[in-house]
Design an enzyme around this catalytic site. Sequence first.
Site: not given
Length: 215
Positions: A67-68, A79, A84, A106-107, A140, A142, A168
């Site tokens: 999410e951004c 960004c 994307q 935000g990572r 990061d 995530r 990922k």
Amino acid sequence: MNEARTPPKIVSAFVRTRVKIPIHVRTSKLKFEAEMVTFSGLCDIGEHLAIVFEPLSKSPHVRVHSECLTGDVFGSERCDCGEQLDEAITMLGKLGGILLYLRQEGRGIGLYNKLDAYHLQISQGLDTFAANQAINFPEDMRNFRVAAEMLQALGISEITLVTNNPDKVSQLKRNGIRIKSVLPTGVFVNNTNQSYLRTKINKHHHTINLGEDSQ
């Protein structure tokens, strides 16, 4: 005589709700019928979504998108997230596949902290990773284990992953997902996000081709 103990039950993720929702791409008139899927029992408390576009192949195309809000909703040029997301919806809507929309703003540091980091990027010239560290977060945060759990809850064990991010790929593999192949996303560069994209290439080895500008 000691009674045999029953091993503790391991609770795995499972589908909570499926609902059909027509969606469209912000930047075009394309519309697709999609199924939004929610989950219970995931490894974190985020309200993550799977958006499923039929038909699904044996190794469906999968985009894992964090999410951004600034990019996805408001079209921020700091960004390439919004572009994307539009690309993924268009691709998956046409081919079939799954968009995993992870609530990892935000990572993983959250919206307010991300905007604090933006302030440092602008005022002190820090890159996106250094700014996170300057406000006492990892580069990061995530954890893509949750994406693997979502796929497994959907009965998916092998995928064609759409990403530029090698982390990922490695995290999904570590968590039991077979990657048949990896397809890169498009390159969405503008005057504002060039430095951001170059930093992702140089520091975290994202496979983004900026041409001569990346040399």
